[in-house]
Design an enzyme around this catalytic site. Sequence first.
Site, PDB file in Angstrom:
ATOM      1  N   LYS A 181       0.888  -1.174   0.000  1.00 24.21           N
ATOM      2  CA  LYS A 181       0.000   0.000   0.000  1.00 24.21           C
ATOM      3  C   LYS A 181       0.918   1.214   0.000  1.00 24.21           C
ATOM      4  CE  LYS A 181      -1.901   3.025   1.868  1.00 24.21           C
ATOM      5  NZ  LYS A 181      -1.728   4.447   1.435  1.00 24.21           N
ATOM      6  N   GLU A 184      -0.693   7.819  -0.511  1.00 21.70           N
ATOM      7  CA  GLU A 184      -1.609   8.527  -1.399  1.00 21.70           C
ATOM      8  C   GLU A 184      -1.001   9.812  -1.955  1.00 21.70           C
ATOM      9  OE1 GLU A 184      -1.775   7.635   1.749  1.00 21.70           O
ATOM     10  OE2 GLU A 184      -3.471   8.549   2.801  1.00 21.70           O
ATOM     11  N   GLY A 234       6.910   5.332   8.081  1.00 21.73           N
ATOM     12  CA  GLY A 234       6.043   6.506   8.132  1.00 21.73           C
ATOM     13  C   GLY A 234       6.118   7.164   9.495  1.00 21.73           C
ATOM     14  N   GLU A 237       2.988   8.050  14.871  1.00 22.88           N
ATOM     15  CA  GLU A 237       1.580   7.915  15.263  1.00 22.88           C
ATOM     16  C   GLU A 237       0.955   6.702  14.563  1.00 22.88           C
ATOM     17  OE1 GLU A 237       3.007  10.721  14.069  1.00 22.88           O
ATOM     18  OE2 GLU A 237       3.235  11.660  16.036  1.00 22.88           O
ATOM     19  N   GLY A 239       2.702   4.333  13.154  1.00 25.05           N
ATOM     20  CA  GLY A 239       3.517   3.174  13.560  1.00 25.05           C
ATOM     21  C   GLY A 239       2.927   2.450  14.766  1.00 25.05           C
ATOM     22  N   GLU A 256       9.811   1.748  10.724  1.00 33.02           N
ATOM     23  CA  GLU A 256      10.849   2.751  10.475  1.00 33.02           C
ATOM     24  C   GLU A 256      10.144   4.100  10.512  1.00 33.02           C
ATOM     25  OE1 GLU A 256      12.789   5.329   9.390  1.00 33.02           O
ATOM     26  OE2 GLU A 256      12.977   4.605   7.317  1.00 33.02           O
ATOM     27  N   CYS A 290      13.792  10.389   6.542  1.00 28.71           N
ATOM     28  CA  CYS A 290      13.764   9.923   7.936  1.00 28.71           C
ATOM     29  C   CYS A 290      15.118  10.126   8.607  1.00 28.71           C
ATOM     30  CB  CYS A 290      13.342   8.474   7.993  1.00 28.71           C
ATOM     31  SG  CYS A 290      14.165   7.459   6.776  1.00 28.71           S
ATOM     32  N   GLU A 387      10.460  15.976  15.048  1.00 31.45           N
ATOM     33  CA  GLU A 387      10.808  15.808  13.632  1.00 31.45           C
ATOM     34  C   GLU A 387       9.989  16.799  12.803  1.00 31.45           C
ATOM     35  OE1 GLU A 387       9.597  12.192  11.452  1.00 31.45           O
ATOM     36  OE2 GLU A 387      11.664  12.093  10.749  1.00 31.45           O
TER      37      GLU A 387
HETATM   38  P1  NAD Z   1       1.805   8.604   7.635  1.00 27.37           P
HETATM   39  O1  NAD Z   1       2.454   7.776   8.688  1.00 27.37           O
HETATM   40  O2  NAD Z   1       0.403   9.062   7.846  1.00 27.37           O
HETATM   41  O3  NAD Z   1       1.810   7.811   6.226  1.00 27.37           O
HETATM   42  C1  NAD Z   1       2.719   6.774   5.903  1.00 27.37           C
HETATM   43  C2  NAD Z   1       1.964   5.624   5.238  1.00 27.37           C
HETATM   44  O4  NAD Z   1       1.044   5.068   6.171  1.00 27.37           O
HETATM   45  C3  NAD Z   1       1.127   6.032   4.021  1.00 27.37           C
HETATM   46  O5  NAD Z   1       1.144   5.010   3.051  1.00 27.37           O
HETATM   47  C4  NAD Z   1      -0.268   6.175   4.592  1.00 27.37           C
HETATM   48  O6  NAD Z   1      -1.286   5.992   3.627  1.00 27.37           O
HETATM   49  C5  NAD Z   1      -0.278   5.046   5.607  1.00 27.37           C
HETATM   50  N1  NAD Z   1      -1.254   5.222   6.698  1.00 27.37           N
HETATM   51  C6  NAD Z   1      -1.755   6.378   7.209  1.00 27.37           C
HETATM   52  N2  NAD Z   1      -2.643   6.114   8.174  1.00 27.37           N
HETATM   53  C7  NAD Z   1      -2.715   4.781   8.295  1.00 27.37           C
HETATM   54  C8  NAD Z   1      -3.466   3.892   9.130  1.00 27.37           C
HETATM   55  N3  NAD Z   1      -4.332   4.354  10.046  1.00 27.37           N
HETATM   56  N4  NAD Z   1      -3.264   2.572   8.985  1.00 27.37           N
HETATM   57  C9  NAD Z   1      -2.392   2.082   8.077  1.00 27.37           C
HETATM   58  N5  NAD Z   1      -1.685   2.869   7.248  1.00 27.37           N
HETATM   59  C10 NAD Z   1      -1.835   4.195   7.342  1.00 27.37           C
HETATM   60  O7  NAD Z   1       2.735   9.839   7.360  1.00 27.37           O
HETATM   61  P2  NAD Z   1       2.302  11.258   6.741  1.00 27.37           P
HETATM   62  O8  NAD Z   1       1.014  11.755   7.297  1.00 27.37           O
HETATM   63  O9  NAD Z   1       2.371  11.100   5.275  1.00 27.37           O
HETATM   64  O10 NAD Z   1       3.450  12.182   7.302  1.00 27.37           O
HETATM   65  C11 NAD Z   1       3.332  12.727   8.623  1.00 27.37           C
HETATM   66  C12 NAD Z   1       4.680  12.825   9.279  1.00 27.37           C
HETATM   67  O11 NAD Z   1       5.259  11.522   9.396  1.00 27.37           O
HETATM   68  C13 NAD Z   1       5.732  13.605   8.492  1.00 27.37           C
HETATM   69  O12 NAD Z   1       5.611  14.965   8.683  1.00 27.37           O
HETATM   70  C14 NAD Z   1       6.997  13.028   9.042  1.00 27.37           C
HETATM   71  O13 NAD Z   1       7.342  13.636  10.249  1.00 27.37           O
HETATM   72  C15 NAD Z   1       6.651  11.576   9.285  1.00 27.37           C
HETATM   73  N6  NAD Z   1       7.089  10.706   8.163  1.00 27.37           N
HETATM   74  C16 NAD Z   1       8.186   9.946   8.327  1.00 27.37           C
HETATM   75  C17 NAD Z   1       8.622   9.154   7.276  1.00 27.37           C
HETATM   76  C18 NAD Z   1       9.832   8.296   7.382  1.00 27.37           C
HETATM   77  O14 NAD Z   1      10.452   8.008   6.369  1.00 27.37           O
HETATM   78  N7  NAD Z   1      10.172   7.833   8.535  1.00 27.37           N
HETATM   79  C19 NAD Z   1       7.943   9.149   6.080  1.00 27.37           C
HETATM   80  C20 NAD Z   1       6.793   9.929   5.944  1.00 27.37           C
HETATM   81  C21 NAD Z   1       6.387  10.695   7.000  1.00 27.37           C
END
Ligand code: NAD
Length: 485
Positions: A181, A184, A234, A237, A239, A256, A290, A387
């Site tokens: 997945k 988006e 990602g 939260e 995670g 991660e 990250c 972050e």
């Molecule tokens: P996010 O964690 O919301 O999204 C990451 C992935 O998780 C996406 O594919 C998203 O569709 C999916 N996701 C979102 N909610 C989910 C749920 N309830 N269940 C399962 N999957 C879900 O990250 P974001 O909102 O795109 O970014 C927010 C913050 O996260 C950024 O500002 C940054 O600080 C951090 N981030 C870190 C990384 C990293 O590489 N470690 C990458 C992206 C974002």
Amino acid sequence: MDNLKDLLPDPLNLIGGRWIPAASAREMEVRSPVDGAVFAAIADSGPEDVDAAVRAARAAFDGGDWSKLTAAERGRLMLKLSARIADEAEALARLETRDNGKPLKQARADMLVTARYFEFYGGAADKVHGEVIPFLTGYNVEMHREPHGVTGHIIPWNYPAQMFARSLAPALAMGNATVLKPAEDACLTALRIAELAREVGFPDGAINVVTGRGEVAGKALSEHPGVDFLSFTGSPEVGVMIQVAAAKNFIGCTLELGGKSPQIVFADADLEAAYPVIVNAIIQNGGQTCSAGSRILIERPIYDQVMAELARRFGEIVCSDSSDENAVLGPLISARQKQRVERYIEEADAPLVARGTIAGNAPEGGYYVPAALFGPCDPTSRIAQEEVFGPVLCAIPFDDEAEAIRIANDTEYGLVTGLWTRDGSRQQRVSKAMRCGQVFINGYGAGGGVELPFGGVRKSGHGREKGFEALHEFSRIKTIVNNHG
Ligand code: NAD
């Protein structure tokens, strides 16, 4: 960018080797961060699409063509995919730049790394062996390393192509069947590479890709009882939600989740070598990495000198249209991310030392945020602890090695540390004292390093990606004890 049209995937999911629309036929618009304009669409999938993908993966794993391949055959397919990605690298890089907003140079580098993941893990597929354990007389004990089965992969938008490869390649090398997945906010290169995988002959169901919203499609994948292992990159939260979902299904996961990685500059450092690396570590990918080097700890006697030079360099950083050949800093991923980063900059409780600029010809409507350098920052302040995920560097002075170690370790994260000193004993002492997953001495690697095990501690997550360690994560041990008499 006219030729981009040929490359744009339709709003479809790859399930069981076929490209099909979401069962609801719903779609989502895709905007380019470069100008904020809608230029493509993806499938807005629901739980029923995720379920179909998991079933397709299960069929591939349990007796399907994928399960019949030898490790060497899997490896060869991955090498073919690596070559196809390399052949199409320029077009993929242009697509990535349009979709994610990263500078073209960065996108080109990403495609080389993406191809390299499939090369590295393709070569490794038939080189992971079991062991024989000495035991009681009359016994033969074998330790087999087996795939989990169906692995679920949820990846972010910051490196869509690289993350596709980083997460899927080791899982496929070990023989798992996968459901991905992607994010988006940016996922078009992931869809294109999935199509390349189909074209080079990956059997149906080995790679399934379902696009859509995190709280719908991502949630459904993380909670699906047919998934045997989860890999997530990602935010912390989400995670936590992934870890809870994994726990409820009694499966393992790797997380991660980002960081607040420090670079520590001692007074004996080779500063001329350090400056460009320090700047690049936070500017690369707009700081949306990250492992971005987002804190700089500077020994007090050289603090003013280092800050004067960093201020000069930050002042010269120009945000520009990512498709310019010389762009170093493009827009951020979304209007939401731009607002988030700007809020951190406005609310920072520290002197703003330097600010970059936005090019006069940067497209209207793009999500541009000029680089910002803050210092001296209180190590406990928000800007030094949280972050930001943007081009924002905060500087903190320190008096001695013990204080540097304490400040460096004093956040909830622990992903990467950069260490700048010529003192060999100090290099050893400080590296060992760092509570994180990677230490770079007189250098810094944000991204790259396919061979190098990578991952964090605490809020940065757990488990290791990259290198041979990822092959261990995507497999499990079975011990077979044979009493042969
Ligand atoms: P996010 O964690 O919301 O999204 C990451 C992935 O998780 C996406 O594919 C998203 O569709 C999916 N996701 C979102 N909610 C989910 C749920 N309830 N269940 C399962 N999957 C879900 O990250 P974001 O909102 O795109 O970014 C927010 C913050 O996260 C950024 O500002 C940054 O600080 C951090 N981030 C870190 C990384 C990293 O590489 N470690 C990458 C992206 C974002």
